[in-house]
Design a protein around this motif. Structure first.
Motif, PDB file in Angstrom:
ATOM      1  N   LYS A  72     -19.501  17.594  21.825  1.00  0.00           N
ATOM      2  CA  LYS A  72     -19.115  16.430  21.271  1.00  0.00           C
ATOM      3  C   LYS A  72     -20.041  16.175  19.917  1.00  0.00           C
ATOM      4  N   ALA A  73     -21.225  16.828  19.745  1.00  0.00           N
ATOM      5  CA  ALA A  73     -22.040  16.376  18.708  1.00  0.00           C
ATOM      6  C   ALA A  73     -21.881  17.360  17.496  1.00  0.00           C
ATOM      7  N   GLU A 121     -21.973  16.739  27.622  1.00  0.00           N
ATOM      8  CA  GLU A 121     -21.040  17.059  26.590  1.00  0.00           C
ATOM      9  C   GLU A 121     -21.529  17.460  25.125  1.00  0.00           C
ATOM     10  N   VAL A 162     -25.825  10.755  27.056  1.00  0.00           N
ATOM     11  CA  VAL A 162     -24.416  11.186  27.100  1.00  0.00           C
ATOM     12  C   VAL A 162     -24.412  11.564  25.370  1.00  0.00           C
ATOM     13  N   THR A 172     -22.768  11.911  21.671  1.00  0.00           N
ATOM     14  CA  THR A 172     -21.479  11.477  20.994  1.00  0.00           C
ATOM     15  C   THR A 172     -21.250  12.265  19.665  1.00  0.00           C
ATOM     16  N   SER A 173     -20.354  11.785  18.988  1.00  0.00           N
ATOM     17  CA  SER A 173     -20.249  12.461  17.748  1.00  0.00           C
ATOM     18  C   SER A 173     -21.296  12.221  16.676  1.00  0.00           C
ATOM     19  N   ARG A 174     -21.980  11.067  16.937  1.00  0.00           N
ATOM     20  CA  ARG A 174     -22.898  10.644  16.151  1.00  0.00           C
ATOM     21  C   ARG A 174     -24.450  10.900  16.383  1.00  0.00           C
ATOM     22  N   THR A 175     -24.498  11.507  17.701  1.00  0.00           N
ATOM     23  CA  THR A 175     -25.990  12.021  18.232  1.00  0.00           C
ATOM     24  C   THR A 175     -26.413  13.093  17.148  1.00  0.00           C
TER      25      THR A 175
END
Lengths: 321, 325
Positions: A173-174, A170, A86, A88-91
Motif C-alpha cells: 500500500k505504501a 500491507e 498497518v 497506508t499510502s502515506r506511510t
C-alpha cells in the motif's frame, strides 16, 4: 503429509499443549484471538527459517488466507512482544523508525522565550525503534539522567520479552520506494536518529522477527525480495475452514460449519470468475456467528439468502458483474 | 535480522543445519522460502533442474502466473454469450502480443447479421492484459499522481524565514503525489488500435476504479487529439480543449505505429508534438501508454511527453523514473 524438520525455534504444537493447562483469564481478547490460528507445516517451516536466519518473513496470498493474523500467532507462540503497524499510502520508512514534531517544538520555542526545549521531548519512537531498543524508546533516546516531560507509551500489543515480533501489514500500500528505504535499517539492525545524534541498535542477544504482508497490488523491489524469507499462504479449503470455525466458535454442534464453508467456497469461485474480490475467512466467521446467534440454518429459504447476500456476497463480490 | 545484505549461502547453511529438513518436501519448501528466485539452485543438488519461480527480472508473486494463457483453447460453449459483430465492424482480436502479425480483421457485412451461434467458430481466450493485473493499480497511481504541495510541513524551507524573523504567510509543504485532480483520458479509436480494444476497455475500468468515476473524463480521437475529440462513438467531433491546469492527460494510443501508411488516420509526429506543446502550456502533463516497444516510438516525441510502454514488463518504479526524467 507431515514435514520432517527440527522445529527448533518455533513449535506451535508443543506450545499449544502448554496453553491447554494455562489459565487464559489473564489473556487479552487480542491474545486469545491470536491463539486461534490454523497453522500448517509449511508455515511453521518458513517461520523457523526466518528466525534462524534472522531475516524478515514476507507473507503473501489471497485475502483471508491468514497473512496478518500470522504475526500475532507467532508472537504468542514464542512469547515475544508484539507490535503492529498497518501501512497506508502515506506511510514513509521514517515513520517506522521515529517521528519528530517540529511544529510543536517551534511553537514551544516561540512561546517560551529564553528556555530552549530539548529535542528529546519532541521525538516519537516508531515501531522498529520500540522493537530494537524499547529501553531507549521509553526515554525518547535521552540519556539516563535526562528528565523528560512525558514518557511515551510502549505500543506493544502484548508481551514483555526482550525479543519482539513486528507486523508491517500491507507493505504494497505504501509508496514503492518505502521498502527500499527500509533496506539499510533492516540489514544493519540499526539506524541513527538525526535530531538526537543517537544511534539505535538491536543488541546481538535480542531478536526481532519482522513479518511483512503484501497483497501483491504493487511490485516490490528485487533487492527487498532477496532479503526476505518468503511464504505463500493459500486460501483455506473446506477442511481448514471447518477447523478455523472450531478454533473460533468451538465444536460444531449443529452441523453448521460444513454447509456455510461450502457456501463460501461456491461464492469464492463465482467471485473469481467475475474477477472481483472473493469473500474471505473473516466473512465466513461472521456468517457462522450470525447463524448461531439468529438460529439460521443453511438453506432456510429467505433468511439464509439474506444472510449470505449480506455477509458472504457483499456488494463488492458481485460489483461489476 | 541480518546485517549481511541479501540471503546468501550462509543463511542457507544455517537454516539447513538448524532445521535439518529430512524429507524432499521440507527441502523443497525451505529452498522456496529462502531462495524463491532460484539463484542458489546448484546448492540444492537433487532439485537443481526444477524451475520453482520466475527469474529475477520477473515478479515473484503468484498473481503473475495467473496471466498465462490456457494451454488449449476452450471449446465453444452454449452457456457463453456469443454475439455476432455488427455489419462492417472490425473484429477486436489480437493475434499476437510479441511482435507477430497484428492485423485487424474487417468482416464482411450482410452474412454476419444472420450468423448462427451454434456454427460460430471456437472462441479465442480473452487476450492476456498488457499490464500485470496485480500491478496495474500501482502503475496507474504512479502515472496519474500529480506532485502537489500537500505533504507535511517543509521545515528546511521554513527555517530560513523564521531565522530572519520574517512573518510566515504561507506554510511551505512538502510535495506529495495526489490523485485528487483526476485525469482526462484520450482514447485513440483509430483502426490500428482495434487489436487493443479489450485492453482499452479494461484499463479504463481500472482508471475509474483507482480515481473514482467522477474524476475521470474520457474523450475519443482518431489519429491525434488535436484533429478533434468526441465523448462517445457516433457523437460529433469538437476541438480538443485541455483540462483544468494541473490535471494530467492520459493518452491510450499507438501513436500511429500500427497504422497503414495509406491510412487517412496516420498521424504526423509534428501533430503529436504540437498537441503535447498545447497541453503543456495549459499546465497538463501528458502521459501516453503505447502498446509498442520504445524502439518503434516516433523520434523526439519523448522530449515533449512521457511515453510508457503498455506492456507486462512495465512497473510502477519504471513509471516514476520516467516521470522524474
Amino acid at each position: 503429509m507431515t514435514l520432517q524438520f527440527n522445529r527448533t525455534a518455533f513449535d506451535p504444537e508443543t506450545v499449544r499443549r502448554r496453553w491447554k493447562t494455562q489459565d487464559t483469564k489473564k489473556l487479552s481478547d487480542e491474545q486469545s484471538r491470536a491463539r486461534r490460528y490454523e497453522e500448517r507445516d509449511d508455515i511453521v517451516l518458513a517461520v523457523n527459517a526466518a528466525i534462524v536466519t534472522r531475516r524478515p518473513l514476507l507473507v503473501y496470498g489471497p485475502p483471508g488466507s491468514g497473512k496478518s493474523s500470522l504475526a500475532g500467532f507467532v508472537a504468542e507462540v514464542l512469547g515475544w512482544r508484539y507490535y503492529e503497524h498497518v501501512i497506508t499510502s502515506r506511510t514513509q520508512a521514517l515513520d517506522l523508525l521515529w517521528g519528530f514534531d517540529a511544529i510543536r517544538r517551534l511553537s514551544d520555542a516561540q512561546a517560551k522565550k529564553g528556555s530552549l526545549p530539548a529535542n528529546h521531548d519532541y521525538v516519537e519512537p516508531g515501531v522498529l525503534w520500540w522493537a530494537f531498543e524499547s529501553g531507549s524508546a521509553l526515554r525518547r533516546g535521552a540519556g539516563a539522567g535526562v528528565k523528560l516531560k512525558a514518557r511515551p507509551r510502549d505500543p506493544a500489543r502484548w508481551g514483555k520479552s526482550p525479543h519482539a515480533v513486528v507486523l508491517l501489514d500491507e507493505i504494497d500500500k505504501a509508496d514503492p520506494f518505502v521498502p527500499n528505504d527500509l533496506l539499510i535499517p533492516l540489514d544493519r539492525g540499526s539506524f541513527d536518529v538525526t535530531e538526537l545524534n543517537a544511534h539505535i541498535e538491536l543488541p546481538r542477544d535480542r531478536q526481532v522477527l519482522l513479518v511483512i504482508t503484501t497483497n501483491g497490488e504493487r511490485e516490490l523491489a528485487p533487492a527487498f525480495l532477496r532479503r526476505c524469507v518468503q511464504l505463500e499462504l493459500k486460501a483455506p479449503d473446506l477442511e481448514q475452514l471447518q477447523r478455523i470455525a472450531e478454533l473460533h466458535h468451538g465444536p460444531d454442534k449443529g452441523g453448521l460449519y460444513e454447509p456455510v464453508a461450502n457456501a463460501l467456497l461456491l461464492l469464492q469461485r463465482a467471485a473469481r470468475e467475475k474477477r472481483v474480490r472473493p469473500p474471505s475467512t473473516a466473512e465466513f466467521l461472521d456468517a457462522i456467528q450470525a447463524c448461531r446467534e439468529l438460529r439460521i440454518r443453511p438453506g432456510m429459504g429467505e433468511e439464509w439468502e439474506l444472510l449470505t447476500s449480506g455477509l458472504l456476497k457483499k456488494q463488492s463480490t458481485f460489483a461489476g458483474g | 535480522m541480518s546485517r549481511r545484505g541479501e540471503i546468501s549461502l550462509g543463511d542457507m547453511l544455517r537454516a539447513v543445519r538448524e532445521l535439518a529438513p529430512r524429507d524432499a518436501e521440507s527441502r523443497r519448501l525451505l529452498r522456496r522460502a529462502l531462495d524463491p528466485l532460484g539463484l542458489m539452485r546448484s546448492l540444492w543438488g537433487e532439485h537443481a533442474g526444477e524451475p520453482e519461480v520466475l527469474p529475477s527480472s520477473e515478479p515473484s508473486l503468484p498473481a503473475l502466473t495467473e496471466r498465462a494463457l490456457p494451454a488449449s483453447l476452450p471449446k465453444p460453449s452454449t452457456a457463453l454469450p456469443i454475439e455476432a459483430p455488427e455489419a462492417g465492424e472490425v473484429l477486436p482480436t489480437r493475434l499476437s502480443q510479441s511482435g507477430g502479425a497484428e492485423l485487424p480483421l474487417r468482416l464482411p457485412g450482410p452474412e454476419l447479421e444472420v450468423l448462427d451461434h451454434s456454427s460460430a467458430p471456437p472462441m479465442l481466450p480473452p487476450p492476456s492484459p498488457l499490464f500485470v493485473p496485480a500491478w496495474q493499480t500501482g502503475i496507474l497511481t504512479a502515472a496519474l499522481g500529480v506532485p502537489r504541495p500537500e505533504g507535511p510541513l517543509d521545515v528546511p524551507r521554513m527555517v530560513p524565514q523564521l531565522a530572519r524573523q520574517l512573518p510566515v504567510r504561507e506554510f511551505p509543504r512538502r510535495q506529495v503525489r495526489s490523485l485528487r485532480l483526476g485525469v482526462q483520458v484520450l482514447v485513440d479509436v483509430s483502426e490500428s488500435m482495434v487489436p487493443f480494444a479489450e485492453d482499452r476497455k479494461q484499463l479504463l475500468a481500472c482508471v475509474r476504479a483507482v480515481l473514482g468515476p467522477d474524476r475521470v473524463e474520457v474523450q475519443q480521437f482518431a489519429g491525434v487529439p488535436s484533429r478533434g475529440v468526441r465523448r462517445r462513438a457516433g457523437a460529433a467531433l469538437h476541438p480538443f480543449e485541455s483540462p483544468a491546469s494541473g490535471t494530467p492527460l492520459l493518452v491510450l494510443s499507438d501513436l500511429g505505429i500500427g497504422a497503414s501508411v495509406f491510412s487517412d488516420e496516420l498521424p504526423d509526429v509534428e501533430e503529436w508534438r504540437h498537441f503535447a506543446g498545447v497541453a503543456r502550456r495549459a499546465g497538463s502533463r501528458v502521459v501516453a501508454l503505447v502498446p509498442y516497444s520504445s524502439a518503434r516510438w516516433p523520434r523526439g516525441l519523448q522530449r515533449r511527453m512521457h511515453l510508457l510502454h503498455w506492456d507486462r514488463h512495465t512497473t510502477a518504479r519504471a513509471v516514476l523514473q520516467e516521470l522524474q526524467r
